[in-house]
Design a protein around this motif. Structure first.
Motif, PDB file in Angstrom:
ATOM      1  N   UNK A 295       0.820  -1.167   0.117  1.00 11.34           N
ATOM      2  CA  UNK A 295       0.030   0.077  -0.027  1.00 11.34           C
ATOM      3  C   UNK A 295       0.908   1.306   0.061  1.00 11.34           C
ATOM      4  N   UNK A 296       0.595   2.036  -1.107  1.00 10.97           N
ATOM      5  CA  UNK A 296       1.440   3.355  -1.253  1.00 10.97           C
ATOM      6  C   UNK A 296       0.277   4.416  -0.983  1.00 10.97           C
TER       7      UNK A 296
ATOM      8  N   UNK B  29       5.749  16.398 -11.475  1.00 13.21           N
ATOM      9  CA  UNK B  29       6.041  15.615 -10.029  1.00 13.21           C
ATOM     10  C   UNK B  29       7.278  14.981 -10.128  1.00 13.21           C
ATOM     11  N   UNK B  30       7.871  14.795  -9.144  1.00 13.56           N
ATOM     12  CA  UNK B  30       9.568  14.200  -9.153  1.00 13.56           C
ATOM     13  C   UNK B  30       9.364  12.888  -9.526  1.00 13.56           C
ATOM     14  N   UNK B  31      10.162  12.277 -10.412  1.00 14.72           N
ATOM     15  CA  UNK B  31      10.460  11.162 -10.864  1.00 14.72           C
ATOM     16  C   UNK B  31       9.080  10.405 -11.484  1.00 14.72           C
ATOM     17  N   UNK B  32       8.384  11.527 -12.341  1.00 12.49           N
ATOM     18  CA  UNK B  32       7.049  11.132 -12.768  1.00 12.49           C
ATOM     19  C   UNK B  32       7.349  10.285 -14.043  1.00 12.49           C
TER      20      UNK B  32
ATOM     21  N   UNK C 241       8.603   4.950  -4.067  1.00 12.68           N
ATOM     22  CA  UNK C 241       7.716   4.081  -4.956  1.00 12.68           C
ATOM     23  C   UNK C 241       8.523   3.547  -5.744  1.00 12.68           C
ATOM     24  N   UNK C 242       9.234   4.546  -6.606  1.00 20.05           N
ATOM     25  CA  UNK C 242      10.131   3.770  -7.639  1.00 20.05           C
ATOM     26  C   UNK C 242      11.191   2.621  -7.465  1.00 20.05           C
ATOM     27  N   UNK C 243      11.578   2.576  -6.168  1.00 16.71           N
ATOM     28  CA  UNK C 243      12.368   1.500  -5.646  1.00 16.71           C
ATOM     29  C   UNK C 243      11.395   0.259  -5.465  1.00 16.71           C
TER      30      UNK C 243
ATOM     31  N   UNK D 268       8.616   6.636 -12.895  1.00 12.40           N
ATOM     32  CA  UNK D 268       7.435   5.880 -12.312  1.00 12.40           C
ATOM     33  C   UNK D 268       6.276   5.371 -13.251  1.00 12.40           C
ATOM     34  N   UNK D 269       5.973   6.495 -14.246  1.00 19.59           N
ATOM     35  CA  UNK D 269       5.063   6.095 -15.116  1.00 19.59           C
ATOM     36  C   UNK D 269       5.606   4.999 -16.014  1.00 19.59           C
ATOM     37  N   UNK D 270       6.674   4.966 -16.382  1.00 19.97           N
ATOM     38  CA  UNK D 270       7.246   3.845 -17.271  1.00 19.97           C
ATOM     39  C   UNK D 270       7.161   2.727 -16.682  1.00 19.97           C
ATOM     40  N   UNK D 271       7.649   2.531 -15.394  1.00 18.65           N
ATOM     41  CA  UNK D 271       7.557   1.122 -14.641  1.00 18.65           C
ATOM     42  C   UNK D 271       6.222   0.876 -14.140  1.00 18.65           C
TER      43      UNK D 271
END
Length: 732
Positions: free
Chosen positions: A400-401, A482-485, A429-431, A488-491
């Motif tokens: 859960x995030x 947003x940071x690392x958007x 979240x990216x990790x 994050x979307x790619x993943x």
């Protein structure tokens, strides 16, 4: 006296004679022969079931099919009841004498009860379809066979007046005669009247009132003591004329076109009505469904009170309607009444109900979910029904995030149900996404070794369970800027496209259903979508798919809007319908915590609470970041910290001692305290000496001189060193 005499030679004309008299027996015989011809015609017509029109046969076939369904339902209710009873008895025996029932036996009984209840729910949810053409034909054939059997049985042949007609396969009206019994003479009158082939025989009681009313009056007048009153069925909720007028009003019937009724629109036991009919050849059921709101208006109902489904062919429609809005009142979650272990992969979890009042269960397999809607639309309640339900299947690892720093998702951490839980943190979240992608590769290798191309029920536990990633307020991470958007979307897109077969699924929740928040490449890979109230048709299409609003599924046109009410599209379950989520409250009634505590016990028995099993995802996060978010981190509040599960028992006692001292200082209302008073407030056999040992070992140092009002200058501890020691242990 002279008498007048007839003239001699004049003949007296003979008196006219009567016509030859026909013997009475001959007349009776001729009349009887004529009557037998009429009786034979009637009986042939009766044996051929010509007295029953097509709608009569359809109605009989429908009743037969409904009876079979009801019998099957009663049987399944019995099986489910027996399974639940055995489970409860076994648990009661286990609670009384733990050694009397093994854990494997309890698990088997629990699984059997859940399976039988799931079958029952599935059976209840299965719509009642109208009889097929084959079933209608079989019903007429059965009617013919039954009437022929009466003849073959000799019940009617025993009546002398009909004996001669049996050779002609005719028996008069046997059911009527059998009912009349001693009144055979009147029965013969009924069947021997003149009869024109193809015309129904007149009713035997043509006159002032129909037979049913006569029976009622006789009963009320006391002319037949003990006679039960005849209760006529309620009138149909929809006439054929009304249906045709409504279809004509919305343009589905034009000119001289007609519809063909296949199932009579009669009111069902629950007060609803279903009618099956064939549309004109130029249109289809799909076209009619697009006009469902207009059809509902033409029928004088709301769209939530009318439903249209395809009944076999493209032009054969099954129209269901009711007089009461099923979404008007809220309903509690079925889990509150029966919080038992679920098979979320196969049977799904209960999340909502549809316009027919049937529970909708969403299965956690093969697809990811998007739940979206504007603020206060109820998307959070809908998501909670889904996520709480999955917690009752210990094979599902919940990640859960949260998108906010409030405590909405904290209960999942506090109960240990959440394998991973943290609050807004794009780097983490990216990790986490990278960890899931790496685990996807491992899972695919394991499936290959097992000879499987995708995840199936029997191997769920062998590959480590099902991963369910829940991201609340997705826009927190994916809105432009947003940071690392982009990363994050790619993943997320890669996971949605390739990881479902390996048992890695997602639940994405947002109040901004826009293309820059949920790109098409991501949305198209989320098969199940739930659109609550949104602002416009563009947002509705962003959730449900392009063109859905023009097809009648527009989440911006709910009138009135209700919390948890929306369009639910779930192609794997064959659901595209209006649905309202069950009412599940945490802030006022604490229902989510209550259910999660029940789920935690199920997971604890299965060894699947956070910390009970070797979690490769959290291990990856710990190695990557140095911090753990298992069960919400050390404080179970969504803040990652040092892995508490890796601390020694002594270190855990040091942490507890530091926390206890800080709580004691809060209770005392000051930032200094002595060991003895803190130990007394901590309780649980804590002594001042032991507390001092734990504080020194934790790094808080020894006592120092402090000033306490009423005691003067004494030995004690200040708040700051204890706080620093606790933060070091927690890794904050």
């Amino acid at each position: 006296m002279a008498t007048e005499t007839e003239p001699v030679g004049q003949q007296i004309p003979p008196k006219p004679t009567d016509p030859p008299t026909v013997p009475r027996a001959t007349r009776v015989k001729a009349a009887f022969a004529e009557q037998r011809k009429h009786a034979a015609a009637r009986t042939r017509d009766w044996l051929a079931t010509n007295d029953l029109d097509h709608l009569d046969i359809v109605e009989a076939a429908t009743k037969k099919k409904d009876k079979k369904y009801d019998e099957k339902l009663v049987q399944q209710e019995r099986l489910a009841g027996e399974a639940v009873a055995r489970q409860k008895v076994a648990h009661a025996r286990h609670d009384t004498d733990p050694g009397s029932v093994s854990k494997s036996e309890l698990a088997a009984l629990t699984g059997r009860a859940a399976a039988e209840e799931a079958k029952l729910e599935t059976l209840r949810a299965k719509p009642k379809l109208p009889p097929t053409d084959r079933e209608i034909t079989a019903t007429r054939a059965a009617k013919k066979a039954g009437r022929a059997a009466i003849v073959a049985g000799g019940g009617i042949a025993s009546l002398p007046v009909l004996g001669a007609t049996i050779e002609q396969a005719a028996t008069g009206q046997p059911m009527l005669l059998a009912a009349l019994g001693a009144a055979a003479g009147y029965g013969w009158y009924l069947v021997s009247r003149p009869f024109d082939a193809g015309q129904p025989a007149p009713a035997p009681n043509t006159g002032e009132q129909p037979l049913a009313a006569a029976v009622v009056n006789l009963a009320k007048d006391g002319l037949q003591p003990g006679q039960r009153e005849f209760n006529a069925p309620p009138p149909p909720a929809l006439t054929v004329e009304q249906l045709e007028d409504a279809l004509r009003a919305i343009g589905e019937i034009r000119g001289e076109e007609k519809i063909q009724i296949l199932a009579v629109p009669q009111r069902e036991k629950d007060g609803n009505t279903t009618v099956v009919f064939d549309l004109p050849p130029r249109t289809t059921v799909a076209e009619l469904k697009k006009k469902l709101p207009k059809l509902a208006g033409a029928l004088g109902r709301d769209v939530s009170m009318v439903d249209v489904t395809k009944a076999g062919t493209e032009a054969r429609a099954s129209l269901w309607l009711t007089d009461q809005d099923a979404f008007e009142d809220t309903r509690p979650s079925p889990l509150i009444k029966a919080p038992s272990q679920l098979d979320a992969f196969k049977e799904g979890v209960p999340v909502a109900w549809n316009k027919r009042g049937i529970t909708i269960r969403l299965a956690i397999n093969n697809q990811s979910y998007v739940i979206a809607g504007m603020t206060r639309s109820g998307k959070g309640v809908g998501a909670s029904n889904l996520v709480v339900g999955t917690s009752f299947d210990p094979r599902i690892n919940l990640r859960i995030v949260a998108g906010k720093n409030n405590g909405e998702w904290d209960p999942y951490a506090k109960t240990g149900v959440a394998s991973t839980y943290f609050k807004p943190n794009p780097e983490r979240l990216l990790a986490l996404l990278k960890a899931l992608l790496a685990d996807k590769d491992r899972r695919e290798r394991d499936l290959g070794a097992l000879g499987k191309s995708k995840l199936v029920g029997p191997v769920i536990e062998q590959i480590g369970g099902i991963e369910l990633l829940v991201i609340d307020e997705l826009a927190t991470y994916t809105r432009p800027g947003k940071p690392l958007r982009d990363e994050i979307l790619e993943a997320l897109i890669e996971l949605s496209a390739v990881a479902a077969g390996a048992g890695i699924l997602m639940v994405l929740i947002t109040q901004y259903p826009e293309a820059d928040v949920i790109p098409q490449a991501l949305a198209m890979n989320c098969g199940a979508r739930w659109a609550m109230r949104v602002e416009n048709a563009t947002q509705s299409n962003a959730i449900l798919g392009g063109g859905q609003a023009s097809a009648g599924r527009d989440a911006s046109k709910f009138d009135p809007p209700r919390p948890g009410f929306g369009w639910l599209v779930n192609p794997f379950a064959g659901v595209t319908d209006l649905a309202r989520s069950f009412d599940l409250d945490e802030d006022e009634r604490g229902e989510i915590t209550m259910l999660l505590e029940k789920a935690a016990k199920i997971r604890e028995k299965a060894g699947r609470l956070a910390g009970q099993w070797d979690d490769p995802i959290e291990k990856h996060l710990l190695n990557t970041t140095g911090l753990s978010s298992a069960a919400g981190g050390p404080k179970r509040d969504g803040a990652p910290g040092r892995n508490v599960l890796q601390l020694t028992p002594e270190q855990r006692m040091q942490m507890d001692a530091c926390r206890g001292c800080l709580i004691a200082m809060n209770d005392l209302g000051r930032d200094v305290a002595q060991l003895d008073e803190m130990a007394e407030l901590i309780g649980e056999s804590m002594t001042a000496d032991r507390l001092g040992e734990l504080l020194r070992a934790a790094g808080a140092g020894s006592t120092v001189k402090v000033v306490i009002e009423g005691r003067g200058r004494v030995n004690g501890y200040r708040r700051a060193p204890i706080t620093d020691a606790l933060q070091f242990l927690e890794g904050a």
